[in-house]
Scaffold this motif. Structure first.
Motif, mmCIF file in Angstrom:
data_model
loop_
_atom_site.group_PDB
_atom_site.id
_atom_site.type_symbol
_atom_site.label_atom_id
_atom_site.label_comp_id
_atom_site.label_asym_id
_atom_site.label_seq_id
_atom_site.Cartn_x
_atom_site.Cartn_y
_atom_site.Cartn_z
ATOM 1 N N UNK A 1 0.833 -1.206 0.000
ATOM 2 C CA UNK A 1 0.000 0.000 0.000
ATOM 3 C C UNK A 1 0.867 1.256 0.000
ATOM 4 N N UNK A 2 1.851 1.329 0.901
ATOM 5 C CA UNK A 2 2.686 2.523 0.996
ATOM 6 C C UNK A 2 3.525 2.724 -0.263
ATOM 7 N N UNK A 3 4.107 1.629 -0.776
ATOM 8 C CA UNK A 3 4.936 1.739 -1.982
ATOM 9 C C UNK A 3 4.104 2.173 -3.181
ATOM 10 N N UNK A 4 2.920 1.559 -3.333
ATOM 11 C CA UNK A 4 2.043 1.922 -4.453
ATOM 12 C C UNK A 4 1.606 3.377 -4.355
ATOM 13 N N UNK A 5 1.270 3.828 -3.128
ATOM 14 C CA UNK A 5 0.845 5.218 -2.934
ATOM 15 C C UNK A 5 1.967 6.186 -3.303
ATOM 16 N N UNK A 6 3.206 5.865 -2.885
ATOM 17 C CA UNK A 6 4.348 6.727 -3.198
ATOM 18 C C UNK A 6 4.619 6.756 -4.695
ATOM 19 N N UNK A 7 4.587 5.588 -5.325
ATOM 20 C CA UNK A 7 4.880 5.523 -6.764
ATOM 21 C C UNK A 7 3.836 6.303 -7.560
ATOM 22 N N UNK A 8 2.554 6.125 -7.207
ATOM 23 C CA UNK A 8 1.490 6.852 -7.908
ATOM 24 C C UNK A 8 1.659 8.353 -7.718
ATOM 25 N N UNK A 9 1.957 8.748 -6.480
ATOM 26 C CA UNK A 9 2.148 10.169 -6.184
ATOM 27 C C UNK A 9 3.339 10.743 -6.945
ATOM 28 N N UNK A 10 4.448 10.014 -6.949
ATOM 29 C CA UNK A 10 5.641 10.512 -7.631
ATOM 30 C C UNK A 10 5.461 10.529 -9.137
ATOM 31 N N UNK A 11 4.730 9.536 -9.685
ATOM 32 C CA UNK A 11 4.478 9.531 -11.125
ATOM 33 C C UNK A 11 3.631 10.725 -11.545
ATOM 34 N N UNK A 12 2.671 11.112 -10.685
ATOM 35 C CA UNK A 12 1.870 12.297 -10.988
ATOM 36 C C UNK A 12 2.730 13.547 -10.995
ATOM 37 N N UNK A 13 3.680 13.606 -10.061
ATOM 38 C CA UNK A 13 4.578 14.756 -10.014
ATOM 39 C C UNK A 13 5.456 14.806 -11.271
ATOM 40 N N UNK A 14 5.877 13.603 -11.741
ATOM 41 C CA UNK A 14 6.693 13.548 -12.959
ATOM 42 C C UNK A 14 5.926 14.121 -14.145
ATOM 43 N N UNK A 15 4.648 13.738 -14.245
ATOM 44 C CA UNK A 15 3.823 14.190 -15.365
ATOM 45 C C UNK A 15 3.607 15.696 -15.311
#
Length: 293
Positions: free
Chosen positions: A277-291
């Protein structure tokens, strides 16, 4: 060769990898879920299904709360400080300075040692009275009998966290360095011509272009923190008291010391869910920041 035959051939070559994946990843996870609802002790072949009793015991006891708290502190400090220090080193060693190749190599050397070697070395460094830190302070007339980093309830966890950061800082630095190499010099020169200082260039030019490197480093640091086991086991054995009990260490202790394999499996399921859960939340959040960057 037509496309149908090629697809069949590709699937055929994928079969060995799929078999290994099922045997060494999917099957153990399924067994973990199965054992978590039993009273299995890890040795006897006979065990009984007890439903959610193991989970109830964990949520009603102190082990889960202490382990989660220590693990989250471990992870938060590792992610934040590790990436800040790694980025600072990368920025420094990306500048035009003499011997920067040597400095890069020196910063990366700790990554090459195993956790066992690093743990034993730093146990000596932290040792009271005769350790490297105590001996160094003695030269300046600073004698503190209470200076026991690994023996103090308040400092043991942070002493181990420092070792974790020190060991992995080379990897973090290299990933940031790789990202900095992709920053166009023309863009930096244009920023300087517009009156941007070093801080504004970092904030508005370099950091947005380092979004991918930041995502990779944050994710790696997050996973390393959540599955922390080596240093708590090697350096403090979970002590003093429960001050360095992480989730993975608590699973090990519960399974192989207390012989409560079923309960340890339940804690493993909770840890697995937390990490996902924590890893997925971080990855999704960071991917949005990348975009957005």
């Amino acid at each position: 060769m037509n496309s149908t035959v090629m697809k069949k051939t590709m699937y055929f070559f994928a079969i060995p990898a799929l078999v290994f994946y099922l045997i060494f990843w999917i099957f153990p996870i399924l067994r973990l879920f199965q054992y978590s609802i039993t009273d299995y002790n890890g040795f006897s072949q006979a065990y009984n299904y007890i439903g959610l009793d193991n989970y109830k015991a964990l949520f009603n006891g102190d082990t889960l709360g202490i382990s989660v708290k220590n693990t989250l502190i471990y992870t938060l400090v590792t992610v934040v400080l590790g990436n800040i220090i790694g980025l600072a080193l990368a920025l420094l060693l990306n500048m035009k300075i003499r011997g920067k190749g040597i400095y890069r190599s020196l910063a990366y050397i700790p990554t090459l040692f195993s956790a066992i070697v690093v743990g034993f070395i730093w146990s000596y460094v932290y040792m009271p009275d005769y350790g490297m830190i105590s001996s160094f302070l003695d030269k300046f007339g600073i004698n503190d009998d209470n200076l026991n980093f690994l023996g103090s309830y308040s400092s043991a966890l942070y002493a181990i966290i420092f070792v974790e950061i020190w060991k992995n800082i080379g990897t973090t630095m290299i990933i940031f360095l790789a990202g900095l190499q992709t920053v166009p010099n023309d863009l930096l020169e244009a920023g300087k011509m517009d009156g941007c200082g070093p801080w504004r260039l970092l904030k508005h030019v370099k950091l947005p272009l380092l979004a991918t490197a930041i995502t990779i480093n944050v994710t790696l640091s997050l996973i390393n923190g959540l599955k922390a086991f080596d240093f708590p086991f090697i350096m403090t054995n979970g002590g003093p008291g429960t001050s360095t009990n992480t989730l993975i260490y608590s699973i090990y202790k519960m399974a192989f010391t207390e012989q409560l394999f079923g309960k340890a499996s339940a804690l493993g399921v909770i840890s697995f869910a937390l990490i996902i859960v924590l890893t997925a939340a971080f990855v999704i959040r960071m991917n949005k920041r990348e975009v957005s960057a």
